[in-house]
Design a protein around this motif. Structure first.
Motif, PDB file in Angstrom:
ATOM      1  N   ARG A   1      39.537  34.242  41.127  1.00  0.00           N
ATOM      2  CA  ARG A   1      39.474  35.246  40.057  1.00  0.00           C
ATOM      3  C   ARG A   1      38.991  34.665  38.723  1.00  0.00           C
ATOM      4  NH1 ARG A   1      41.370  40.098  40.234  1.00  0.00           N
ATOM      5  NH2 ARG A   1      42.700  39.654  42.033  1.00  0.00           N
ATOM      6  N   GLU A   2      39.516  33.512  38.344  1.00  0.00           N
ATOM      7  CA  GLU A   2      39.169  32.932  37.040  1.00  0.00           C
ATOM      8  C   GLU A   2      37.692  32.544  36.957  1.00  0.00           C
ATOM      9  OE1 GLU A   2      40.503  29.307  34.012  1.00  0.00           O
ATOM     10  OE2 GLU A   2      41.547  29.591  35.923  1.00  0.00           O
TER      11      GLU A   2
ATOM     12  N   SER B   1      35.444  35.503  36.519  1.00  0.00           N
ATOM     13  CA  SER B   1      35.459  35.972  35.132  1.00  0.00           C
ATOM     14  C   SER B   1      34.522  35.149  34.264  1.00  0.00           C
ATOM     15  CB  SER B   1      36.889  35.903  34.562  1.00  0.00           C
ATOM     16  OG  SER B   1      37.738  36.804  35.217  1.00  0.00           O
ATOM     17  N   LYS B   2      34.452  33.854  34.524  1.00  0.00           N
ATOM     18  CA  LYS B   2      33.549  32.989  33.753  1.00  0.00           C
ATOM     19  C   LYS B   2      32.086  33.282  34.064  1.00  0.00           C
ATOM     20  CE  LYS B   2      36.873  29.218  33.188  1.00  0.00           C
ATOM     21  NZ  LYS B   2      37.229  27.820  33.542  1.00  0.00           N
TER      22      LYS B   2
ATOM     23  N   ASN C   1      38.337  40.421  31.131  1.00  0.00           N
ATOM     24  CA  ASN C   1      39.172  39.231  31.203  1.00  0.00           C
ATOM     25  C   ASN C   1      39.875  39.006  29.864  1.00  0.00           C
ATOM     26  OD1 ASN C   1      40.330  36.828  32.056  1.00  0.00           O
ATOM     27  ND2 ASN C   1      38.553  35.619  31.452  1.00  0.00           N
TER      28      ASN C   1
END
Length: 462
Positions: free
Chosen positions: A110-111, A114-115, A238
């Motif tokens: 997920r992270e 988002s980036k 985010n």
């Protein structure tokens, strides 16, 4: 030149005369990314790279090896590290053929997704051949591709289905010139249809310099076919500027407030997203003007409720991602209904909202960590901000849950909200820091959330 990363099992430069050079070739290992020479032979990644280079010759291919050439398998941590490497190494487009239906792996990614969204790097993924959903194609930031047997070479078209299906159809039949001036034709599946869209996206970036996923998407899609590229949950938000007041404490939301004010963000000219919770101080016209004036830096708009048409039109015109309840409802209505299998466990969690939300999230995390396909549905307003699947129509709750069943095939469903007339395996009432559990013929009361979670895990899946 446009650098395109092929995240796969390695790329060879000795098979095709138009693919004799790689901009870079690395492998992701436990020690990090290491430079490696081009792979030998006609690997899966070689075919992906060849398709991209054939249809978009003004690209530089970067090979990022994460999959085993013999088995085609790979670890999710390698794919995450590969995506992180792309973020740091001037990659313009990413092609990924891997698939997975592990909810646990989705949380791991997920992270980094988002980036990718923040930097505006498109990710083109193959639709799974045998599954109805993949964690990679489930993210908003992904463009997903499925093969269509009637298409050949670089032909493609919008899938024009619902938001739980692939975005595009493309050809998986390709003819490659060889060194001896003969040619070979491959007939493959979804993984060799995705590079067609990757090539088109790379070509459009080279020609137009697109930095917005919606602009890229619209460059591939006839104007009348699709307005917004949305998914069930607005996961493209985010860290966001918030206008108005959200209905829940920030600690439960799937996004963070950006500490800067809107004015400071606009002045800094860095990418940002916008979440609007009526009532707010700006008029709809002022907000639309803000969207237009800052379109180069605006990644997406989340509007809680039904957005005024002037705001929808502004978001569409500038090509940013967008989510509101009316667009979500219209997409959900396109999904065929399904029946909940008898093997799917249903737990209703209601009562005091904050406690119910906290408990639902704790149960969701624990069961996903254990490897179960676990989903939370809610009919409470703005519950999509909590990462829950929103059920906006009280008269269609059963049907709407059924719309997701055939795609996600969950092991367990948590119904967090005001649910009545729905048969369940367990009910939990949250009130006054107590949790009243009803299961079969027993009724128990708990005061500690962690103790209740442990008990439910033993009770349901011992």
């Amino acid at each position: 030149m446009v650098r395109v990363a092929v995240i796969d099992d390695g790329v060879s430069t000795d098979v095709y005369p138009f693919l004799t050079h790689l901009s870079d070739s690395i492998e992701i290992t436990a020690a990090g990314s290491i430079k490696i020479p081009p792979t030998n032979g006609r690997t899966h990644g070689t075919l992906c790279a060849a398709i991209i280079k054939l249809y978009a010759p003004k690209t530089e291919i970067v090979s990022v090896k994460v999959l085993d050439s013999e088995t085609g398998m790979g670890k999710v941590w390698k794919i995450r590290k590969a995506l992180e490497w792309c973020l740091e190494n001037q990659i313009a487009v990413i092609n990924l053929s891997a698939g997975s239906f592990s909810f646990q792996e989705k949380e791991c990614l997920r992270e980094v997704f988002s980036k990718l969204e923040e930097k505006g790097i498109p990710l083109i993924c193959a639709w799974p051949n045998n599954e109805r959903f993949s964690i990679y194609t489930d993210f908003t930031w992904t463009v997903s591709v499925e093969r269509e047997k009637t298409l050949c070479d670089n032909q493609y078209k919008s899938r024009n289905g619902h938001f739980l299906q692939a975005d595009f159809y493309a050809s998986s039949i390709h003819s490659f010139p060889l060194f001896d001036e003969s040619s070979e034709t491959i007939v493959s599946q979804n993984s060799h249809a995705a590079p067609v869209i990757t090539a088109m996206v790379a070509h459009n970036i080279y020609a137009e310099g697109f930095s917005s996923l919606e602009k890229i998407y619209r460059s591939l899609t006839p104007f009348q076919e699709r307005r917004f590229h949305i998914k069930p949950v607005p996961d493209f938000i985010n860290k966001t500027i918030v206008l108005g007041k959200i209905a829940y404490p920030e600690k439960y939301c799937t996004f963070q407030k950006n500490p800067k004010s809107l004015r400071k963000m606009l002045d800094s000219e860095t990418p940002f997203s916008l979440s609007v919770f009526p009532p707010y101080t700006k008029s709809s016209e002022e907000l639309a003007k803000c969207i237009y004036e800052n379109q180069e830096h605006l990644r997406g708009v989340l509007y809680a409720g039904v957005a005024p048409e002037v705001i929808k039109q502004a978001a569409w015109n500038v090509g940013c991602l967008f989510w509101d309840e009316s667009e979500y409802r219209s997409e959900l209505d396109k999904v065929p209904c399904g029946l909940i299998p008898s093997s799917t466990v249903i737990v209703i969690i209601n009562g005091e909202r904050e406690s119910a939300i906290s408990l639902s999230k704790q149960l969701q995390n624990e069961f996903i960590r254990e490897g179960y396909r676990s989903m939370i549905f809610s009919n409470w307003p703005q519950s999509y901000c909590l990462g829950m699947y929103f059920l906006p129509n009280a008269d269609l709750i059963k049907e709407d849950i059924g719309r997701y069943i055939n795609v996600y095939r969950p092991d367990i469903i948590w119904l967090c909200g005001d649910f009545y007339d729905i048969q369940s395996d367990m009910q939990i009432l949250c009130c006054n820091k107590r949790f009243v559990l009803k299961y079969e013929n027993q009724k128990d009361s708990y005061t500690l959330e962690e103790e209740l979670v442990s008990y439910i895990k033993r009770l349901l899946f011992s």
